[in-house]
Design an enzyme around this catalytic site. Structure first.
Site, PDB file in Angstrom:
ATOM      1  N   THR A   1      -1.471 -15.411   1.471  1.00 49.64           N
ATOM      2  CA  THR A   1      -1.310 -16.577   2.353  1.00 49.64           C
ATOM      3  C   THR A   1      -1.364 -16.125   3.816  1.00 49.64           C
ATOM      4  OG1 THR A   1       0.201 -18.339   3.042  1.00 49.64           O
ATOM      5  CG2 THR A   1       1.239 -16.351   2.242  1.00 49.64           C
TER       6      THR A   1
ATOM      7  N   PRO B   1      -5.674  -1.184  -5.931  1.00 48.25           N
ATOM      8  CA  PRO B   1      -6.721  -1.949  -6.622  1.00 48.25           C
ATOM      9  C   PRO B   1      -7.820  -2.383  -5.656  1.00 48.25           C
ATOM     10  CG  PRO B   1      -4.771  -3.320  -6.239  1.00 48.25           C
ATOM     11  CD  PRO B   1      -4.424  -1.940  -5.771  1.00 48.25           C
TER      12      PRO B   1
ATOM     13  N   SER C   1      -4.074 -21.656   7.951  1.00 48.90           N
ATOM     14  CA  SER C   1      -2.642 -21.320   8.026  1.00 48.90           C
ATOM     15  C   SER C   1      -2.406 -19.853   7.688  1.00 48.90           C
ATOM     16  CB  SER C   1      -1.812 -22.235   7.118  1.00 48.90           C
ATOM     17  OG  SER C   1      -2.008 -21.914   5.758  1.00 48.90           O
TER      18      SER C   1
ATOM     19  N   HIS D   1       0.821  -1.216   0.000  1.00 47.73           N
ATOM     20  CA  HIS D   1       0.000   0.000   0.000  1.00 47.73           C
ATOM     21  C   HIS D   1       0.855   1.266   0.000  1.00 47.73           C
ATOM     22  CE1 HIS D   1      -4.226  -1.611   1.161  1.00 47.73           C
ATOM     23  NE2 HIS D   1      -3.557  -2.499   0.456  1.00 47.73           N
ATOM     24  N   ASP D   2       2.072   1.181   0.553  1.00 48.14           N
ATOM     25  CA  ASP D   2       2.953   2.348   0.478  1.00 48.14           C
ATOM     26  C   ASP D   2       3.487   2.502  -0.950  1.00 48.14           C
ATOM     27  OD1 ASP D   2       4.431   4.573   1.329  1.00 48.14           O
ATOM     28  OD2 ASP D   2       6.235   3.348   1.542  1.00 48.14           O
TER      29      ASP D   2
HETATM   30  C1  HEM Z   1      -3.316  -7.770  -6.598  1.00 49.55           C
HETATM   31  C2  HEM Z   1      -4.089  -6.884  -6.072  1.00 49.55           C
HETATM   32  C3  HEM Z   1      -4.511  -6.896  -4.639  1.00 49.55           C
HETATM   33  C4  HEM Z   1      -5.755  -6.627  -4.171  1.00 49.55           C
HETATM   34  C5  HEM Z   1      -6.971  -6.268  -5.001  1.00 49.55           C
HETATM   35  C6  HEM Z   1      -5.708  -6.766  -2.733  1.00 49.55           C
HETATM   36  C7  HEM Z   1      -6.784  -6.550  -1.900  1.00 49.55           C
HETATM   37  C8  HEM Z   1      -6.812  -6.892  -0.564  1.00 49.55           C
HETATM   38  C9  HEM Z   1      -7.964  -6.798   0.292  1.00 49.55           C
HETATM   39  C10 HEM Z   1      -9.332  -6.267  -0.135  1.00 49.55           C
HETATM   40  C11 HEM Z   1      -7.620  -7.282   1.507  1.00 49.55           C
HETATM   41  C12 HEM Z   1      -8.519  -7.399   2.734  1.00 49.55           C
HETATM   42  C13 HEM Z   1      -8.442  -6.117   3.565  1.00 49.55           C
HETATM   43  C14 HEM Z   1      -9.370  -6.153   4.749  1.00 49.55           C
HETATM   44  O1  HEM Z   1     -10.540  -6.431   4.569  1.00 49.55           O
HETATM   45  O2  HEM Z   1      -8.919  -5.871   5.877  1.00 49.55           O
HETATM   46  C15 HEM Z   1      -6.239  -7.663   1.436  1.00 49.55           C
HETATM   47  C16 HEM Z   1      -5.520  -8.191   2.470  1.00 49.55           C
HETATM   48  C17 HEM Z   1      -4.166  -8.397   2.428  1.00 49.55           C
HETATM   49  N1  HEM Z   1      -3.315  -8.109   1.373  1.00 49.55           N
HETATM   50 FE1  HEM Z   1      -3.882  -7.671  -0.495  1.00 49.55          FE
HETATM   51  N2  HEM Z   1      -4.450  -7.109  -2.357  1.00 49.55           N
HETATM   52  C18 HEM Z   1      -3.672  -7.194  -3.481  1.00 49.55           C
HETATM   53  C19 HEM Z   1      -2.315  -7.451  -3.525  1.00 49.55           C
HETATM   54  C20 HEM Z   1      -1.519  -7.577  -2.408  1.00 49.55           C
HETATM   55  C21 HEM Z   1      -0.079  -7.530  -2.412  1.00 49.55           C
HETATM   56  C22 HEM Z   1       0.783  -7.298  -3.646  1.00 49.55           C
HETATM   57  C23 HEM Z   1       0.314  -7.729  -1.128  1.00 49.55           C
HETATM   58  C24 HEM Z   1       1.711  -7.741  -0.540  1.00 49.55           C
HETATM   59  C25 HEM Z   1       2.803  -7.949  -1.215  1.00 49.55           C
HETATM   60  C26 HEM Z   1      -0.880  -7.912  -0.325  1.00 49.55           C
HETATM   61  C27 HEM Z   1      -0.895  -8.219   1.010  1.00 49.55           C
HETATM   62  C28 HEM Z   1      -2.047  -8.425   1.741  1.00 49.55           C
HETATM   63  C29 HEM Z   1      -2.050  -8.977   3.091  1.00 49.55           C
HETATM   64  C30 HEM Z   1      -0.855  -9.509   3.853  1.00 49.55           C
HETATM   65  C31 HEM Z   1      -3.383  -8.949   3.520  1.00 49.55           C
HETATM   66  C32 HEM Z   1      -3.918  -9.356   4.904  1.00 49.55           C
HETATM   67  C33 HEM Z   1      -4.023  -8.081   5.772  1.00 49.55           C
HETATM   68  C34 HEM Z   1      -4.490  -8.296   7.208  1.00 49.55           C
HETATM   69  O3  HEM Z   1      -4.306  -9.361   7.773  1.00 49.55           O
HETATM   70  O4  HEM Z   1      -5.027  -7.336   7.777  1.00 49.55           O
HETATM   71  N3  HEM Z   1      -1.966  -7.776  -1.123  1.00 49.55           N
HETATM   72  N4  HEM Z   1      -5.759  -7.408   0.170  1.00 49.55           N
END
Ligand code: HEM
Length: 334
Positions: A199, A168, A255, A72-73
């Site tokens: 994961t 996104p 997991s 996000h940064d």
């Molecule tokens: C490809 C496009 C991506 C989309 C559309 C996306 C969207 C999202 C959304 C909607 C969530 C849930 C947020 C919530 O409800 O709290 C999430 C969680 C997460 N995303 Fe993504 N993400 C993307 C790519 C990535 C990338 C590139 C990373 C890191 C390299 C990442 C790391 C994470 C992690 C670790 C979580 C879990 C956060 C938590 O436990 O609070 N995401 N993502």
């Protein structure tokens, strides 16, 4: 002949996009290197990893937000710690909805910064701290390690609207995701590999509820996303009742605190939680990657790819040299 006429511009577009990726990458690399603080702050990595270790030992669920923070940064104004800036009028990146789910993640970055300021004041940027923390999180939850390039400097601008426009949404389709990543200088492979970060951590029901109810938009609450395994839909509907926005589920059930390659098995079984996860089956290259890496024996290959893609992510539009500043406090400019 007709087919050739159709293929020609498509091939050109692809090559142009690739060219763009290479240009953006090489342009951004200058000023970043492994061991940037070797003389000025030699303990930077051990101090940072100790804070991450202490944090995850008492709050393992912070691994998700801390890894997500790097993404996000970097996607908004580049990896410049703009996500950490406070705004008196709530108009900074952190005030945008997608950035309201970091829980105490920002405080952990502050904790690392305070520890580093005691050891080597005014030296280590907040942008580099986010990068180092994301690597430490992956290592300490079971993933592989990599050498983090450092030398980023901190930005002075943070705009709420940019977080909305550059990050996104969970409902993004594959065409949009590929284009967005290309715009940041990242490849289709980076997209499918970095999505494997899912994961770890959780997602609130709001991010994927549309897949469970009224998917066709006609008001029919029994209309669900045909791209999701119906058994998974049924299980998720039990957890995410139609009127509850605060509930969350693990993205990789069972997991979600361990960094592994299980995400690809889920996606291949149509159990990817978000539409953006499911979208990885809609493109030849990303689908092939998913199918190859759903096999446990190929986890090592995913880990290796993840390390490379995180380095690529860390190069997005960085400030180096004399640009920006080294903030004294991560939440405000000097
Ligand atoms: C490809 C496009 C991506 C989309 C559309 C996306 C969207 C999202 C959304 C909607 C969530 C849930 C947020 C919530 O409800 O709290 C999430 C969680 C997460 N995303 Fe993504 N993400 C993307 C790519 C990535 C990338 C590139 C990373 C890191 C390299 C990442 C790391 C994470 C992690 C670790 C979580 C879990 C956060 C938590 O436990 O609070 N995401 N993502």
């Amino acid at each position: 002949m007709k087919e050739m006429a159709f293929d020609y511009p498509k091939t050109h577009l692809f090559h142009f996009a690739l060219f763009l990726v290479l240009i953006l990458r090489s342009a951004n690399v200058e000023g970043l290197n492994v061991g940037f603080y070797a003389n000025s702050c030699p303990l930077v990595e051990s101090i940072t990893s100790n804070v991450v270790k202490q944090t995850l030992s008492v709050a393992p669920s912070l691994s998700g937000p801390l890894l997500k923070m790097f993404f996000h940064d970097c996607f908004v104004r580049g990896c410049d710690a703009s996500i950490l800036l406070d705004s008196p009028t709530n108009q900074a990146e952190k005030d945008a909805d997608p950035n309201k789910t970091f829980r105490s993640g920002f405080e952990i970055i502050d904790r690392v910064k305070s520890a580093l300021e005691m050891h080597c004041p005014g030296i280590v940027s907040c942008a580099d701290i986010i990068a180092l923390v994301s690597r430490d999180v992956v290592v300490q939850t079971g993933g592989a390690s990599w050498e983090v390039e450092t030398g980023r400097r901190d930005g002075r601008v943070s705009l709420r609207n940019e977080a909305f426009s550059e990050l996104p949404s969970a409902a993004s389709d594959i065409t949009f995701l590929k284009l967005l990543f290309l715009q940041k200088g990242l490849s289709v492979k980076d997209l499918v590999v970095l999505s494997g970060a899912h994961t770890l951590g959780i997602s609130h029901c709001a991010a994927f509820k549309k897949r469970l109810y009224n998917f066709d938009g006609t008001g029919d609450i029994n209309s669900t996303d045909p791209k999701m395994d119906p058994n998974y839909v049924a299980a998720l509907r039990k957890k995410c009742t139609n009127n509850n926005n605060d509930t969350f589920v693990q993205m990789d059930p069972g997991s979600s605190k361990v960094f592994d390659g299980h995400y690809y098995e889920l996606v291949s079984k149509r159990r990817g939680l978000l539409e953006s996860d499911a979208a990885l089956l809609d493109d030849d290259e990303t689908r092939k990657y998913v199918e190859t890496h759903k096999i446990k024996g190929n986890q090592r290959s995913f880990f290796k790819d993840f390390a490379i893609s995180m380095v690529n992510l860390g190069r997005v539009s960085v400030l180096t040299g004399n640009a920006g500043e080294i903030r004294k406090v991560c939440s405000r400019t000097n």
